[in-house]
Design a protein around this motif. Structure first.
Motif, PDB file in Angstrom:
ATOM      1  N   GLN A  40      72.705  84.411  17.031  1.00  0.00           N
ATOM      2  CA  GLN A  40      71.792  83.694  17.917  1.00  0.00           C
ATOM      3  C   GLN A  40      70.387  84.300  17.905  1.00  0.00           C
ATOM      4  N   SER A  41      70.255  85.480  17.332  1.00  0.00           N
ATOM      5  CA  SER A  41      68.957  86.161  17.361  1.00  0.00           C
ATOM      6  C   SER A  41      68.384  86.389  15.976  1.00  0.00           C
ATOM      7  N   VAL A  42      68.880  85.641  14.981  1.00  0.00           N
ATOM      8  CA  VAL A  42      68.461  85.862  13.611  1.00  0.00           C
ATOM      9  C   VAL A  42      66.979  85.566  13.404  1.00  0.00           C
ATOM     10  N   HIS A  43      66.391  84.689  14.233  1.00  0.00           N
ATOM     11  CA  HIS A  43      64.975  84.348  14.068  1.00  0.00           C
ATOM     12  C   HIS A  43      64.094  85.006  15.133  1.00  0.00           C
ATOM     13  N   VAL A  44      64.575  86.055  15.736  1.00  0.00           N
ATOM     14  CA  VAL A  44      63.850  86.718  16.814  1.00  0.00           C
ATOM     15  C   VAL A  44      62.858  87.742  16.270  1.00  0.00           C
ATOM     16  N   ALA A  45      61.647  87.749  16.793  1.00  0.00           N
ATOM     17  CA  ALA A  45      60.672  88.835  16.648  1.00  0.00           C
ATOM     18  C   ALA A  45      60.398  89.259  15.211  1.00  0.00           C
ATOM     19  N   GLY A  46      60.258  88.285  14.323  1.00  0.00           N
ATOM     20  CA  GLY A  46      59.906  88.600  12.941  1.00  0.00           C
ATOM     21  C   GLY A  46      61.015  89.235  12.145  1.00  0.00           C
ATOM     22  N   ASN A  47      62.256  89.017  12.526  1.00  0.00           N
ATOM     23  CA  ASN A  47      63.396  89.631  11.848  1.00  0.00           C
ATOM     24  C   ASN A  47      63.397  89.330  10.347  1.00  0.00           C
ATOM     25  N   THR A  48      63.610  90.356   9.544  1.00  0.00           N
ATOM     26  CA  THR A  48      63.705  90.188   8.083  1.00  0.00           C
ATOM     27  C   THR A  48      65.112  90.480   7.581  1.00  0.00           C
ATOM     28  N   LEU A  49      66.071  90.577   8.483  1.00  0.00           N
ATOM     29  CA  LEU A  49      67.425  90.965   8.108  1.00  0.00           C
ATOM     30  C   LEU A  49      68.331  89.751   8.029  1.00  0.00           C
ATOM     31  N   PRO A  50      68.993  89.528   6.892  1.00  0.00           N
ATOM     32  CA  PRO A  50      69.928  88.397   6.790  1.00  0.00           C
ATOM     33  C   PRO A  50      71.202  88.681   7.582  1.00  0.00           C
ATOM     34  N   LEU A  51      71.969  87.646   7.846  1.00  0.00           N
ATOM     35  CA  LEU A  51      73.233  87.802   8.553  1.00  0.00           C
ATOM     36  C   LEU A  51      74.293  88.411   7.639  1.00  0.00           C
ATOM     37  N   PHE A  52      75.293  88.982   8.239  1.00  0.00           N
ATOM     38  CA  PHE A  52      76.382  89.586   7.478  1.00  0.00           C
ATOM     39  C   PHE A  52      77.094  88.537   6.631  1.00  0.00           C
ATOM     40  N   ASP A  53      77.398  88.901   5.399  1.00  0.00           N
ATOM     41  CA  ASP A  53      78.012  87.990   4.439  1.00  0.00           C
ATOM     42  C   ASP A  53      79.517  88.262   4.356  1.00  0.00           C
TER      43      ASP A  53
END
Length: 649
Positions: free
Chosen positions: A469-482
């Motif tokens: 739910q927070s993947v697009h928060v605050a300039g995040n550059t980290l992809p979700l766990f695969d």
């Protein structure tokens, strides 16, 4: 890593999904084939000038041997600065002895080293080492550990044992006579059972920039005076030795203070000649290697705090870099900022995005700093925190076998100028968000519910958004766990969420909107005992605003230290990765961390290797990272700098 998982399988998964051909960041343990560039300096390197004439070489060889933390972290203020030692006037006279005249960047041949090579590349390539290990059935990580142990043994065995040996070794290494007071330094080092006598190549690199620029003697003093006159006193400190007594200008409150540095210098100040050098109390470095500046251009300091520093850093890229590749470069090269993919690198570290306090100067000036990037000309000196009892903690009395199979870290939200729109980009923030994903994934694999157990433990009175739910928060550059990556999924099933005991202890340096965003997406544990890491077999060390002051405490413990950093420090000459610590790639999304933990915890060779690293780092810290070793480095550095400050022509 499970016994049945091969290094080639993991390598293929990692490289195919996460790596780019041009990237040369910190070496991934599961991607040993990443290109690391040339293993030696360019011919243009100012330390490797083979073109110097034989007559000059004979002249040099024939010389007679002579008998801050950030403002927010430290509470630094203009009012809080003082002169320690009671000799301020005497200390300043060394700088004020002559007027601020012009100078240019014409090299002075009499101060260029003629050494063919001060830095030796590895005698055995990593490919050869890996091939040998493959033939013997040794896992490639265990192979690195064994190879690094050999390099550490070689480092110790090649050190001089007498002043006479040290003088000869110095002449062979640098093709000139050692500086005045050198033999006195060697005698003092031997008296204190110092392990490292000869390997001080970082000093040669740092001072070489000034030799090449012809910035010595009166020119050096005038440049320092120019900086003192142009910059406010609270921006710039100073270290002087006058008649065998140290004088320090700087903040004098807390452990990161002038008083701490005075205490470090007391055991060695009597052997240091009269000398003075500027001292940077900011956490961040200040001297990006400048191009030639017109003599009439005024000395100035830029304020890039909270701004994108890419332009400033790019302009500081010369044709060579100022951090040397050392003999163990096949294991872990320093980051060469000028050769990296800067777009990729800029997404991985807070300093490269929006440093909290960055005040670069526009001209070459001798200044001691605690850490730097490869294209900076700051002179590296030990952080005073490395010699202060508060940062060393108590002795670790928990044996390796009694520790938990878990990774521990606590810290605050430092490392970048945070905003509500950008905080998730920082290197600490990326690591903490990544570990949160690992705990969520491990929980889902065990229970079917993707939830972070830390949320219930540490934030039971509020709602914390899960990673998806927070993947697009605050300039995040980290992809979700695969979840399709079978090797990492298998490792997490074996490890479980409890392996990752990594969290913030509190949020700092955040305005109200940023604090609200942090609270909605992260948890804090509050302060915990400083010796809490000792309960865990694995301790994580992350950059803050610059280097991390907790590093020496962790190395001196009976735990294995994982370290992620972009910075070069003075001790890089004497700390060997894979035997004194385990380096971590900045690209946390390559899942290197869980794979390493799985190997060290569950693989028979990994268990042995982990114990070996933990033991070796503790022994090495006790032998080479003592407060007296920090003092001796300062003395060696000031003695070498004194040759530029008061040269003998």
């Amino acid at each position: 890593m499970a016994t049945g998982t091969t290094s080639n399988d993991v390598k293929t998964n990692r490289e195919a999904k996460q790596l780019t051909a041009s990237s040369r960041l910190r070496v991934n343990a599961f991607s040993p084939s990443i290109k690391q560039g040339d293993d030696s300096f360019q011919d243009t390197d100012h330390l490797h000038r083979k073109q110097q004439t034989e007559s000059f070489r004979a002249q040099e060889m024939g010389r007679t041997a002579h008998t801050m933390p950030t403002r927010s972290e430290s509470g630094m203020s203009k009012v809080g600065w003082t002169v320690v030692g009671g000799l301020a006037v005497l200390g300043l006279f060394l700088l004020l002895s002559s007027g601020a005249n012009r100078y240019d960047y014409t090299s002075s041949p009499s101060y260029l080293s003629t050494s063919a090579s001060a830095y030796k590349t590895a005698t055995t390539s990593m490919d050869e080492v890996m091939a040998r290990c493959a033939r013997s059935g040794t896992h490639h990580i265990a192979c690195k550990v064994e190879h690094a142990a050999e390099l550490a043994s070689q480092l110790v065995s090649r050190q001089s044992r007498t002043p006479q040996q040290a003088v000869l070794a110095y002449k062979r290494r640098y093709a000139r006579a050692p500086p005045r007071r050198f033999e006195a330094w060697v005698k003092l080092a031997i008296q204190h059972n110092a392990t490292i006598i000869d390997d001080y190549d970082q000093i040669e690199v740092d001072l070489g920039a000034f030799r090449q620029a012809g910035l010595v003697g009166d020119k050096l003093k005038r440049r320092m005076l120019e900086a003192k006159l142009r910059l406010p006193g609270w921006e710039l400190g100073q270290v002087s030795v006058v008649d065998g007594q140290a004088v320090v200008l700087g903040p004098d409150a807390g452990p990161l203070s002038a008083s701490t540095l005075i205490e470090l210098l007391k055991p060695v100040q009597s052997i240091v000649p009269d000398v003075s050098v500027l001292f940077n109390w900011y956490a961040e470095p200040r001297v990006p290697h400048p191009s030639a500046q017109p003599a009439s251009q005024p000395f100035d300091s830029l304020d890039v705090s909270g701004k994108d520093p890419t332009s400033v850093l790019g302009k500081a890229c010369p044709s060579y870099h100022l951090t040397p590749k050392r003999s163990w470069d096949s294991l872990q090269p320093p980051i060469d900022y000028c050769q990296e993919d800067r777009d990729e690198l800029g997404d991985l570290h807070g300093f490269l995005q929006a440093p909290a306090n960055f005040h670069p100067v526009n001209k070459l000036v001798p200044m001691l700093s605690r850490s730097k990037l490869s294209n900076f000309a700051d002179i590296l000196a030990p952080n005073v925190c490395y010699g202060h009892p508060m940062y060393l903690g108590y002795v670790d009395k928990i044996p390796w076998e009694a520790k938990d199979d878990s990774l521990y870290w606590r810290g605050t939200t430092t490392g970048e100028a945070q905003t509500s729109a950008t905080w998730a980009r920082g290197h600490r923030h990326r690591m903490l968000r990544y570990v949160k994903q690992l705990r969520e994934a491990a929980s889902k694999l065990a229970t079917g519910v993707e939830a972070d157990p830390f949320d219930d433990i540490y934030a039971s009175n509020r709602t914390v958004a899960p990673s998806r739910q927070s993947v697009h928060v605050a300039g995040n550059t980290l992809p979700l766990f695969d979840y399709t990556d079978g090797s990492v999924v298998g490792a997490l099933k074996r490890l479980g969420s409890e392996t990752f005991n990594v969290a913030w202890n509190r949020f700092v340096l955040a305005d109200e909107p940023t604090m609200a965003s942090l609270m909605a997406n992260q948890v804090t544990t509050d302060n915990e005992d400083r010796n809490e890491p000792y309960k865990h077999k694995f301790a994580l060390d992350l950059d803050g605003q610059s280097m991390s002051c907790r590093f020496y405490q962790l190395l001196a413990s009976s735990s294995l230290v994982f370290k992620q950093t972009i910075w070069s420090e003075y001790h890089d000459d004497r700390l060997i990765p894979w035997i004194h610590y385990v380096p971590l790639d900045l690209r946390v999304q390559n899942n290197e961390l869980p794979m390493l933990l799985d190997f060290f915890i569950h693989h028979p060779q990994g268990q042995k290797a982990a114990s070996k690293i933990a033991s070796a780092s503790r022994e090495w810290a006790a032998a080479t990272l003592r407060p007296i070793d920090v003092s001796l480095y300062y003395a060696r550095l000031l003695i070498e700098f004194a040759e530029l400050y008061n040269p003998v022509y």
